[in-house]
Motif scaffolding. Sequence first.
Motif, PDB file in Angstrom:
ATOM      1  N   ILE A  56      16.456 -50.950 -19.173  1.00  0.00           N
ATOM      2  CA  ILE A  56      17.031 -49.665 -18.732  1.00  0.00           C
ATOM      3  C   ILE A  56      16.941 -49.576 -17.204  1.00  0.00           C
ATOM      4  N   CYS A  57      15.790 -49.946 -16.672  1.00  0.00           N
ATOM      5  CA  CYS A  57      15.592 -49.871 -15.220  1.00  0.00           C
ATOM      6  C   CYS A  57      16.473 -50.891 -14.489  1.00  0.00           C
ATOM      7  N   ARG A  58      16.591 -52.093 -15.054  1.00  0.00           N
ATOM      8  CA  ARG A  58      17.396 -53.131 -14.404  1.00  0.00           C
ATOM      9  C   ARG A  58      18.861 -52.706 -14.334  1.00  0.00           C
ATOM     10  N   ARG A  59      19.381 -52.196 -15.459  1.00  0.00           N
ATOM     11  CA  ARG A  59      20.787 -51.804 -15.476  1.00  0.00           C
ATOM     12  C   ARG A  59      21.029 -50.628 -14.517  1.00  0.00           C
ATOM     13  N   ALA A  60      20.078 -49.710 -14.473  1.00  0.00           N
ATOM     14  CA  ALA A  60      20.224 -48.563 -13.569  1.00  0.00           C
ATOM     15  C   ALA A  60      20.197 -49.040 -12.116  1.00  0.00           C
ATOM     16  N   MET A  99       8.772 -60.473  -8.307  1.00  0.00           N
ATOM     17  CA  MET A  99       7.386 -60.963  -8.463  1.00  0.00           C
ATOM     18  C   MET A  99       6.765 -60.353  -9.716  1.00  0.00           C
ATOM     19  N   THR A 100       6.252 -61.172 -10.581  1.00  0.00           N
ATOM     20  CA  THR A 100       5.534 -60.629 -11.730  1.00  0.00           C
ATOM     21  C   THR A 100       4.172 -61.303 -11.849  1.00  0.00           C
ATOM     22  N   VAL A 101       3.294 -60.632 -12.550  1.00  0.00           N
ATOM     23  CA  VAL A 101       1.900 -61.057 -12.681  1.00  0.00           C
ATOM     24  C   VAL A 101       1.656 -61.474 -14.129  1.00  0.00           C
ATOM     25  N   GLU A 102       1.017 -62.590 -14.346  1.00  0.00           N
ATOM     26  CA  GLU A 102       0.637 -63.001 -15.704  1.00  0.00           C
ATOM     27  C   GLU A 102      -0.812 -63.461 -15.662  1.00  0.00           C
ATOM     28  N   LEU A 103      -1.603 -63.024 -16.616  1.00  0.00           N
ATOM     29  CA  LEU A 103      -3.018 -63.374 -16.589  1.00  0.00           C
ATOM     30  C   LEU A 103      -3.574 -63.421 -18.004  1.00  0.00           C
ATOM     31  N   ASP A 104      -4.401 -64.429 -18.277  1.00  0.00           N
ATOM     32  CA  ASP A 104      -5.076 -64.524 -19.576  1.00  0.00           C
ATOM     33  C   ASP A 104      -6.577 -64.488 -19.371  1.00  0.00           C
ATOM     34  N   THR A 105      -7.272 -63.772 -20.225  1.00  0.00           N
ATOM     35  CA  THR A 105      -8.726 -63.700 -20.095  1.00  0.00           C
ATOM     36  C   THR A 105      -9.340 -63.425 -21.468  1.00  0.00           C
ATOM     37  N   ASP A 106     -10.659 -63.649 -21.592  1.00  0.00           N
ATOM     38  CA  ASP A 106     -11.330 -63.289 -22.844  1.00  0.00           C
ATOM     39  C   ASP A 106     -11.448 -61.775 -22.949  1.00  0.00           C
ATOM     40  N   ILE A 107     -12.021 -61.204 -21.877  1.00  0.00           N
ATOM     41  CA  ILE A 107     -12.277 -59.762 -21.886  1.00  0.00           C
ATOM     42  C   ILE A 107     -11.666 -59.137 -20.636  1.00  0.00           C
ATOM     43  N   ALA A 108     -10.831 -58.156 -20.832  1.00  0.00           N
ATOM     44  CA  ALA A 108     -10.316 -57.372 -19.713  1.00  0.00           C
ATOM     45  C   ALA A 108     -11.079 -56.063 -19.671  1.00  0.00           C
ATOM     46  N   VAL A 109     -11.713 -55.796 -18.536  1.00  0.00           N
ATOM     47  CA  VAL A 109     -12.412 -54.527 -18.351  1.00  0.00           C
ATOM     48  C   VAL A 109     -11.532 -53.659 -17.464  1.00  0.00           C
ATOM     49  N   VAL A 110     -11.241 -52.457 -17.899  1.00  0.00           N
ATOM     50  CA  VAL A 110     -10.402 -51.568 -17.096  1.00  0.00           C
ATOM     51  C   VAL A 110     -11.291 -50.540 -16.419  1.00  0.00           C
ATOM     52  N   GLY A 111     -11.411 -50.672 -15.102  1.00  0.00           N
ATOM     53  CA  GLY A 111     -12.246 -49.757 -14.338  1.00  0.00           C
ATOM     54  C   GLY A 111     -13.452 -50.480 -13.767  1.00  0.00           C
ATOM     55  N   LEU A 150       8.436 -52.512 -23.936  1.00  0.00           N
ATOM     56  CA  LEU A 150       8.535 -52.986 -22.556  1.00  0.00           C
ATOM     57  C   LEU A 150       9.894 -53.616 -22.246  1.00  0.00           C
ATOM     58  N   PRO A 151      10.428 -54.505 -23.085  1.00  0.00           N
ATOM     59  CA  PRO A 151      11.710 -55.126 -22.725  1.00  0.00           C
ATOM     60  C   PRO A 151      12.827 -54.097 -22.547  1.00  0.00           C
ATOM     61  N   VAL A 152      12.833 -53.078 -23.400  1.00  0.00           N
ATOM     62  CA  VAL A 152      13.900 -52.082 -23.291  1.00  0.00           C
ATOM     63  C   VAL A 152      13.694 -51.202 -22.057  1.00  0.00           C
ATOM     64  N   MET A 153      12.450 -50.794 -21.798  1.00  0.00           N
ATOM     65  CA  MET A 153      12.199 -49.997 -20.585  1.00  0.00           C
ATOM     66  C   MET A 153      12.620 -50.781 -19.345  1.00  0.00           C
ATOM     67  N   LEU A 210       9.664 -52.047 -12.609  1.00  0.00           N
ATOM     68  CA  LEU A 210       9.941 -52.195 -14.042  1.00  0.00           C
ATOM     69  C   LEU A 210      11.170 -53.076 -14.245  1.00  0.00           C
ATOM     70  N   ALA A 211      12.169 -52.886 -13.389  1.00  0.00           N
ATOM     71  CA  ALA A 211      13.407 -53.666 -13.514  1.00  0.00           C
ATOM     72  C   ALA A 211      13.118 -55.158 -13.354  1.00  0.00           C
ATOM     73  N   ASP A 212      12.155 -55.489 -12.488  1.00  0.00           N
ATOM     74  CA  ASP A 212      11.819 -56.908 -12.266  1.00  0.00           C
ATOM     75  C   ASP A 212      11.297 -57.577 -13.531  1.00  0.00           C
ATOM     76  N   LEU A 213      10.809 -56.772 -14.475  1.00  0.00           N
ATOM     77  CA  LEU A 213      10.259 -57.343 -15.713  1.00  0.00           C
ATOM     78  C   LEU A 213      11.349 -57.716 -16.711  1.00  0.00           C
ATOM     79  N   ALA A 214      12.579 -57.286 -16.448  1.00  0.00           N
ATOM     80  CA  ALA A 214      13.659 -57.549 -17.406  1.00  0.00           C
ATOM     81  C   ALA A 214      14.092 -59.001 -17.312  1.00  0.00           C
ATOM     82  N   ARG A 215      14.483 -59.551 -18.429  1.00  0.00           N
ATOM     83  CA  ARG A 215      15.061 -60.903 -18.453  1.00  0.00           C
ATOM     84  C   ARG A 215      16.507 -60.785 -18.010  1.00  0.00           C
ATOM     85  N   GLU A 216      16.849 -61.557 -16.985  1.00  0.00           N
ATOM     86  CA  GLU A 216      18.243 -61.497 -16.507  1.00  0.00           C
ATOM     87  C   GLU A 216      19.167 -62.109 -17.542  1.00  0.00           C
TER      88      GLU A 216
END
Lengths: 466, 379
Positions: B283-287, A1-13, B277-280, A460-466
């Motif tokens: 690294i996590c995916r391969r691990a 599962m990954t999250v994608e979002l577009d906005t004009d202004i992102a406020v953090v907090g 980000l892609p490399v981090m 983090l691994a989920d963000l990798a391109r298979e």
Amino acid sequence: MTVELDTDIAVVGAGPAGLAAALAAAGAGARVTVLDEYPEPGGQFYKQLSSEFSVPERARLDDDYTKGDELLAAVRDAGVTLSPETLVWGSFEPGTLSVMQGHAAGTVRARSIIVASGAYERVVAFPGWDLPGVMTPGGVQTLVKNQQVAPRGRIVLGGSGPFLLAVAKSLIAAGAKPAVIYEATRPLEWLRHAPRLWGHWDRISEALHYRRLIAAAGVPVRFGRIVVRAEGDARLERVVLMECDGEGRPIPGTEQIERVDTLCIGYGFVPSVQLARLLGCTHRYELRRGGWVPEHNEEMESSVPSVFVTGEVAGIGGAHVALAEGRLAGLGAARRLGLQVADAAMADARQERLTRRRFGDLVNDVFALKPGVYDQIGDDTLVCRCEEVTARQIREAATEWGADVNFVKGVTRCGMGYCQGRVCGGMVEELTARTVGCSREAVGAFRVRPPLKPVQVGSLADLARE
Amino acid sequence: MVGCAIAYYLAKRGIRVTVIERSIVGSGASSANSGAIALATKKPGIALELAMASQRLYPGLTTELGSNVDYVVEGNLIVAETEVEAAHLEALVADQQAAGVPVQPVSAARCRELNPLIEGRVLGGIHCPTDAQVDPFKVTRAYANAARNAGAEILVRTGVETIEVVGGRVRGVRTRRGAVRAQWVINAAGAHAPEIGRMVGVTHEVLPRRGQIIVLEATEGMPTIRVSGAGQLLAKHGAAAAGGANVAPSYTSKPLNGTVLLGSSNEFAGYDTRNTLPVMAEICRRARNLMPRLGGLHALRCWAGLRPYSASGPLLGGAGGPDGYATAIGHGGDGMALAPITGLYLAEYVAREGRNCSLPDFLGVLKTASPGESGGRPT
């Protein structure tokens, strides 16, 4: 599962500054998304103070919200998207924020970013501070207000600053009346700041309200004393206090032992600048406003174009500063997007911010951190609890090669644990600077790298391109 | 690290030496690596010879330098995830054994036994039980302190601006803080070596190769044996990869502080030391593919360092240019492993005025010298 979002202004907090910024920017026509780590918006301030905060009436300015629920309702009405439980843990390209929602990682893209990441408590170690029973005011407040648990036994408050009074009030309300409050500063020392109080009537009445309430409960406040040591067998049993001079240096022969089960001790707040630093904003050291703060122009834009900073992260000043400054940053960010913002509104927001900052700085000056409290950190005192690093190790490493906190970190491992140096960072910088007699600027600050808070390898691994 | 090691061995011989450091001690690649002191990752040849000589120095280093460098022998397992990798390892292990490395081919089942975190698909691997690790920062600092104690001077926050050459011989360097006169100038600037080389009109074929590493939260009971995928070696032993990042599974346990390091990657990205980000993520995916249970641990921080990549391996000693100019560069990802031997050799090289001390001869003499004479003159 990954999250994608577009906005004009992102406020953090989603504390006072972030919500005020979101409201102002949305009012000017921007699409705004507020990202916040916690399940409920409001930030530490509204979470911990909303029901306490008893300014008798809504203050004069229409958008001077002092109660979170009203501000929140206005934010929702303005069409702002609130994104709770969204941790911002990195930023790898301009205009993007890496986020984590539960275990789902993703990216938020924004044309402008408003950093309203608030502050965290300043910890100053002393022998015995790591004993069970020693807590920070914020920790006690969360315990009492969010978990309805009162600390056990005889409670003593120490340190400095107005937040101690707020915690005292919460404890009284919860039926866990503190035995005594020890404030490091003295009213005599405050006197020279008295003329600057003129005009800040709402804030004075607020302060008097706290003072009255604590006096009515019969909690004594003793001034000019600091905790120099906590002692106990496996658990806190007593603390040793000493009178101190204007610089916070203990006066010999004034030792006093206080039996205590819970010590709640804090020395104010430090701006939470990790995200602003990761985004590349230039920072400067300003002790009066809590330490390292991002530089900004008069519309709160940082040294990085389209990155705005506002509220406590831009310098400790309290909730009123945050509200005023949030509005200014929101208007500034909207204007930066090319949206119409009336010059009069901008001027008004700037003026309001200056007024509130003046009072914020006054409070900061009254409760200014006395440098002597750092002298209580004995050589054998732990400074980094995560990696169990003592002050001696830090002092030794500081003198080895050119007094650089990242060298000290490399040698001692201080700041490498789970808190990522948030607790010990300021102390390590201060000890390093003092040991070699140079400035905080010269010794630097811990390098900031992602993730800003721990994130799971699997996410983090989920963000990798298979 | 390399610079401090050279300074130590020079000072120990009584040669006056000054280290000029642009930033602080250990601020470059020396503090951005995993501290591997490995033989199993080396291709036979001069790199392996150097590594074997250096590894003989490491066990005694804590005593020699008078400061703990956290030398731990935890063994090294390199696994093959594909047929190509398996074939590479098969050829490598035979060559390494012939060269005297105590390395053994192991079955997939044995791989899982050696490191029970391995639950993903492996075809087999090679195991070198003597491979070790150190705390890279502590080694660098130990060399710096020992060098200073032996009389070396280390100038931190001092960048070199020019190298002075008179009559075809170096005469010293000019820094932001003034001139330092010297008969020898040794370039130990790591990935920045070409910049120093240009000051004397020499081109060094050294490229910055970025390595990103992710640090996990301290966790009790993590298997200590190092594990990496053979894909990393394919990239390392092959020609310089053109662009893109090479990421193979790579697991280093730091038993003394309970953390685990994932990575590093191998990428050519100029002098950019940011994490990407892609490399981090990769690294996590391969691990996680190899060790699924790591997926549940938290990443605490990450870093990136620049390895000085040289297609022809380390460039030690004379390097063209004026007399008195020498290099200790191009160590690639082996700077930590090779620093002691590099320091020892450069000290010998300078002491002999650069004459009659070819690297193979030097290594040959070292091999026959009695162990324990780690810092002494080898002849």
